[in-house]
Design a protein around this motif. Structure first.
Motif, PDB file in Angstrom:
ATOM      1  N   ILE A 146      -5.796 -16.293   0.083  1.00  0.00           N
ATOM      2  CA  ILE A 146      -6.426 -15.106   0.648  1.00  0.00           C
ATOM      3  C   ILE A 146      -7.940 -15.182   0.483  1.00  0.00           C
ATOM      4  O   ILE A 146      -8.442 -15.911  -0.368  1.00  0.00           O
ATOM      5  N   SER A 147      -8.645 -14.419   1.318  1.00  0.00           N
ATOM      6  CA  SER A 147     -10.071 -14.242   1.045  1.00  0.00           C
ATOM      7  C   SER A 147     -10.342 -12.748   0.932  1.00  0.00           C
ATOM      8  O   SER A 147      -9.690 -11.924   1.569  1.00  0.00           O
ATOM      9  N   LEU A 148     -11.299 -12.415   0.082  1.00  0.00           N
ATOM     10  CA  LEU A 148     -11.588 -11.015  -0.208  1.00  0.00           C
ATOM     11  C   LEU A 148     -12.662 -10.497   0.728  1.00  0.00           C
ATOM     12  O   LEU A 148     -13.606 -11.204   1.041  1.00  0.00           O
ATOM     13  N   ASP A 149     -12.513  -9.265   1.155  1.00  0.00           N
ATOM     14  CA  ASP A 149     -13.569  -8.610   1.919  1.00  0.00           C
ATOM     15  C   ASP A 149     -14.677  -8.258   0.931  1.00  0.00           C
ATOM     16  O   ASP A 149     -14.450  -7.527  -0.022  1.00  0.00           O
ATOM     17  N   ARG A 150     -15.863  -8.791   1.162  1.00  0.00           N
ATOM     18  CA  ARG A 150     -16.917  -8.609   0.171  1.00  0.00           C
ATOM     19  C   ARG A 150     -17.478  -7.198   0.129  1.00  0.00           C
ATOM     20  O   ARG A 150     -18.136  -6.816  -0.818  1.00  0.00           O
ATOM     21  N   GLU A 151     -17.214  -6.440   1.187  1.00  0.00           N
ATOM     22  CA  GLU A 151     -17.763  -5.090   1.198  1.00  0.00           C
ATOM     23  C   GLU A 151     -16.748  -4.012   0.841  1.00  0.00           C
ATOM     24  O   GLU A 151     -17.111  -2.886   0.556  1.00  0.00           O
ATOM     25  N   ASN A 152     -15.485  -4.355   0.898  1.00  0.00           N
ATOM     26  CA  ASN A 152     -14.471  -3.329   0.707  1.00  0.00           C
ATOM     27  C   ASN A 152     -13.369  -3.822  -0.210  1.00  0.00           C
ATOM     28  O   ASN A 152     -12.675  -4.782   0.092  1.00  0.00           O
ATOM     29  N   ALA A 153     -13.194  -3.122  -1.317  1.00  0.00           N
ATOM     30  CA  ALA A 153     -12.244  -3.553  -2.340  1.00  0.00           C
ATOM     31  C   ALA A 153     -10.793  -3.373  -1.898  1.00  0.00           C
ATOM     32  O   ALA A 153      -9.879  -3.810  -2.573  1.00  0.00           O
ATOM     33  N   GLU A 154     -10.588  -2.692  -0.768  1.00  0.00           N
ATOM     34  CA  GLU A 154      -9.210  -2.453  -0.344  1.00  0.00           C
ATOM     35  C   GLU A 154      -8.689  -3.495   0.629  1.00  0.00           C
ATOM     36  O   GLU A 154      -7.512  -3.498   0.955  1.00  0.00           O
ATOM     37  N   TYR A 155      -9.574  -4.359   1.098  1.00  0.00           N
ATOM     38  CA  TYR A 155      -9.146  -5.309   2.115  1.00  0.00           C
ATOM     39  C   TYR A 155      -9.208  -6.751   1.652  1.00  0.00           C
ATOM     40  O   TYR A 155     -10.174  -7.176   1.027  1.00  0.00           O
ATOM     41  N   ILE A 156      -8.174  -7.484   2.018  1.00  0.00           N
ATOM     42  CA  ILE A 156      -8.208  -8.937   1.887  1.00  0.00           C
ATOM     43  C   ILE A 156      -7.792  -9.509   3.245  1.00  0.00           C
ATOM     44  O   ILE A 156      -7.288  -8.780   4.100  1.00  0.00           O
ATOM     45  N   GLU A 157      -8.012 -10.789   3.387  1.00  0.00           N
ATOM     46  CA  GLU A 157      -7.629 -11.439   4.632  1.00  0.00           C
ATOM     47  C   GLU A 157      -6.779 -12.649   4.308  1.00  0.00           C
ATOM     48  O   GLU A 157      -7.024 -13.322   3.302  1.00  0.00           O
ATOM     49  N   GLY A 158      -5.795 -12.895   5.115  1.00  0.00           N
ATOM     50  CA  GLY A 158      -4.979 -14.075   4.869  1.00  0.00           C
ATOM     51  C   GLY A 158      -4.099 -14.355   6.063  1.00  0.00           C
ATOM     52  O   GLY A 158      -3.977 -13.539   6.973  1.00  0.00           O
ATOM     53  N   LYS A 159      -3.504 -15.532   6.044  1.00  0.00           N
ATOM     54  CA  LYS A 159      -2.673 -15.943   7.169  1.00  0.00           C
ATOM     55  C   LYS A 159      -1.221 -15.570   6.931  1.00  0.00           C
ATOM     56  O   LYS A 159      -0.640 -15.943   5.923  1.00  0.00           O
ATOM     57  N   VAL A 160      -0.668 -14.835   7.876  1.00  0.00           N
ATOM     58  CA  VAL A 160       0.760 -14.567   7.873  1.00  0.00           C
ATOM     59  C   VAL A 160       1.326 -15.393   9.007  1.00  0.00           C
ATOM     60  O   VAL A 160       1.061 -15.105  10.171  1.00  0.00           O
ATOM     61  N   GLY A 161       2.054 -16.437   8.666  1.00  0.00           N
ATOM     62  CA  GLY A 161       2.436 -17.411   9.690  1.00  0.00           C
ATOM     63  C   GLY A 161       1.155 -17.966  10.289  1.00  0.00           C
ATOM     64  O   GLY A 161       0.240 -18.334   9.546  1.00  0.00           O
ATOM     65  N   PRO A 162       1.052 -17.981  11.610  1.00  0.00           N
ATOM     66  CA  PRO A 162      -0.161 -18.533  12.228  1.00  0.00           C
ATOM     67  C   PRO A 162      -1.269 -17.484  12.381  1.00  0.00           C
ATOM     68  O   PRO A 162      -2.369 -17.807  12.781  1.00  0.00           O
ATOM     69  N   THR A 163      -0.949 -16.235  12.054  1.00  0.00           N
ATOM     70  CA  THR A 163      -1.871 -15.148  12.369  1.00  0.00           C
ATOM     71  C   THR A 163      -2.741 -14.769  11.185  1.00  0.00           C
ATOM     72  O   THR A 163      -2.240 -14.477  10.100  1.00  0.00           O
ATOM     73  N   MET A 164      -4.047 -14.751  11.392  1.00  0.00           N
ATOM     74  CA  MET A 164      -4.951 -14.282  10.354  1.00  0.00           C
ATOM     75  C   MET A 164      -4.925 -12.768  10.387  1.00  0.00           C
ATOM     76  O   MET A 164      -5.106 -12.171  11.441  1.00  0.00           O
ATOM     77  N   MET A 165      -4.631 -12.133   9.262  1.00  0.00           N
ATOM     78  CA  MET A 165      -4.653 -10.673   9.306  1.00  0.00           C
ATOM     79  C   MET A 165      -5.359 -10.046   8.130  1.00  0.00           C
ATOM     80  O   MET A 165      -5.506 -10.642   7.074  1.00  0.00           O
ATOM     81  N   VAL A 166      -5.841  -8.843   8.379  1.00  0.00           N
ATOM     82  CA  VAL A 166      -6.451  -8.059   7.306  1.00  0.00           C
ATOM     83  C   VAL A 166      -5.334  -7.257   6.651  1.00  0.00           C
ATOM     84  O   VAL A 166      -4.528  -6.640   7.332  1.00  0.00           O
ATOM     85  N   ILE A 167      -5.268  -7.333   5.345  1.00  0.00           N
ATOM     86  CA  ILE A 167      -4.173  -6.677   4.638  1.00  0.00           C
ATOM     87  C   ILE A 167      -4.773  -5.754   3.586  1.00  0.00           C
ATOM     88  O   ILE A 167      -5.796  -6.067   2.966  1.00  0.00           O
ATOM     89  N   ILE A 168      -4.124  -4.641   3.380  1.00  0.00           N
ATOM     90  CA  ILE A 168      -4.598  -3.686   2.380  1.00  0.00           C
ATOM     91  C   ILE A 168      -4.050  -4.111   1.013  1.00  0.00           C
ATOM     92  O   ILE A 168      -2.868  -4.426   0.874  1.00  0.00           O
ATOM     93  N   THR A 169      -4.942  -4.119   0.028  1.00  0.00           N
ATOM     94  CA  THR A 169      -4.572  -4.693  -1.282  1.00  0.00           C
ATOM     95  C   THR A 169      -3.371  -4.003  -1.929  1.00  0.00           C
ATOM     96  O   THR A 169      -2.627  -4.632  -2.659  1.00  0.00           O
ATOM     97  N   LYS A 170      -3.182  -2.721  -1.675  1.00  0.00           N
ATOM     98  CA  LYS A 170      -2.072  -2.044  -2.356  1.00  0.00           C
ATOM     99  C   LYS A 170      -0.702  -2.448  -1.799  1.00  0.00           C
ATOM    100  O   LYS A 170       0.320  -2.025  -2.329  1.00  0.00           O
ATOM    101  N   TYR A 171      -0.708  -3.224  -0.716  1.00  0.00           N
ATOM    102  CA  TYR A 171       0.560  -3.685  -0.165  1.00  0.00           C
ATOM    103  C   TYR A 171       0.870  -5.134  -0.531  1.00  0.00           C
ATOM    104  O   TYR A 171       1.746  -5.768   0.055  1.00  0.00           O
ATOM    105  N   VAL A 172       0.125  -5.676  -1.489  1.00  0.00           N
ATOM    106  CA  VAL A 172       0.383  -7.062  -1.888  1.00  0.00           C
ATOM    107  C   VAL A 172       0.554  -7.166  -3.395  1.00  0.00           C
ATOM    108  O   VAL A 172       0.093  -6.322  -4.158  1.00  0.00           O
ATOM    109  N   LYS A 173       1.244  -8.226  -3.778  1.00  0.00           N
ATOM    110  CA  LYS A 173       1.419  -8.530  -5.207  1.00  0.00           C
ATOM    111  C   LYS A 173       1.026  -9.978  -5.413  1.00  0.00           C
ATOM    112  O   LYS A 173       1.438 -10.864  -4.667  1.00  0.00           O
ATOM    113  N   LYS A 174       0.221 -10.217  -6.424  1.00  0.00           N
ATOM    114  CA  LYS A 174      -0.221 -11.575  -6.710  1.00  0.00           C
ATOM    115  C   LYS A 174       0.944 -12.429  -7.215  1.00  0.00           C
ATOM    116  O   LYS A 174       1.773 -11.957  -7.988  1.00  0.00           O
ATOM    117  N   ILE A 175       0.992 -13.696  -6.761  1.00  0.00           N
ATOM    118  CA  ILE A 175       2.034 -14.592  -7.274  1.00  0.00           C
ATOM    119  C   ILE A 175       1.398 -15.788  -7.965  1.00  0.00           C
ATOM    120  O   ILE A 175       0.219 -16.058  -7.775  1.00  0.00           O
TER     121      ILE A 175
END
Ligand SMILES: [Zn+2]
Length: 192
Positions: free
Chosen positions: A163-192
């Motif tokens: 993942i990459s972190l949004d440098r301006e907003n602590a609630e957003y990260i970016e990452g690839k889901v399958g082939p699609t790059m998407m913005v994801i809200i941090t509260k919907y993810v769990k670190k593995i």
């Protein structure tokens, strides 16, 4: 030639921060968009350990920055700036920082990790459990998420790597889901 070979050549096989020679390795200066010589330094084990673990910091070791802060390489200057910022309360590092000049884009790079800012001003990304997320981490989705602009859903349990972190907003990260790059809200993810 590898990055390490290049760094050894430019530094004469010494630590670019303290000129030590103990277990030299490539140290990538975050955030790294393109790995390579320009975003790396050659650093000894003593320096690397203390950069990565502030608890092991020995302020006197960093007197070496008196010299290395004048390096001609931006990556070295960025690390010097960050370590001086971290040690500012010692007094002498503050004096060195005041003497230091970084080009505006190099200063932006130096500040990108939040070093030198008050803890409260830092943008810190946390997952659903409050665990701190960093660039390059892998996470899983903890609920089904609609993929914007499509009818598809990214299922709960889907892994998102590097993942990459949004440098301006602590609630957003970016990452690839399958082939699609998407913005994801941090509260919907769990670190593995
Ligand atoms: Zn060193």
């Amino acid at each position: 030639m590898s990055v390490k070979d290049d760094l050894e050549a430019r530094s004469g096989s010494t630590c670019e921060l303290c000129t030590g020679t103990n277990n030299l390795e490539v140290f990538e200066v975050e955030p790294v968009s393109i790995s390579g010589v320009d975003s790396s330094i050659l650093a000894c084990e003593t320096c690397r350990t203390q950069i990565e673990d502030p608890e092991q910091m020995d302020a006197n070791h960093w007197r070496c920055l008196n010299d290395s802060m004048w390096s001609e390489y931006d990556s070295v200057k960025v690390v010097a700036w960050r370590m001086l910022s971290r040690l500012k309360s010692e007094g002498w590092p503050k004096d060195l920082l005041d003497m230091m000049y970084l080009e505006p884009e190099v200063l932006d790079w130096a500040k990108a990790t939040g070093e030198g800012l008050a803890e409260a001003d830092k943008i810190i990304h946390r997952d659903v459990n409050g665990v701190i997320l960093e660039n390059g981490d892998s996470v899983v989705l903890v609920k089904d998420l609609k993929i914007k602009g499509s009818s598809q859903v990214a299922k709960q349990g889907t892994a998102v790597r590097r993942i990459s972190l949004d440098r301006e907003n602590a609630e957003y990260i970016e990452g690839k889901v399958g082939p699609t790059m998407m913005v994801i809200i941090t509260k919907y993810v769990k670190k593995i």
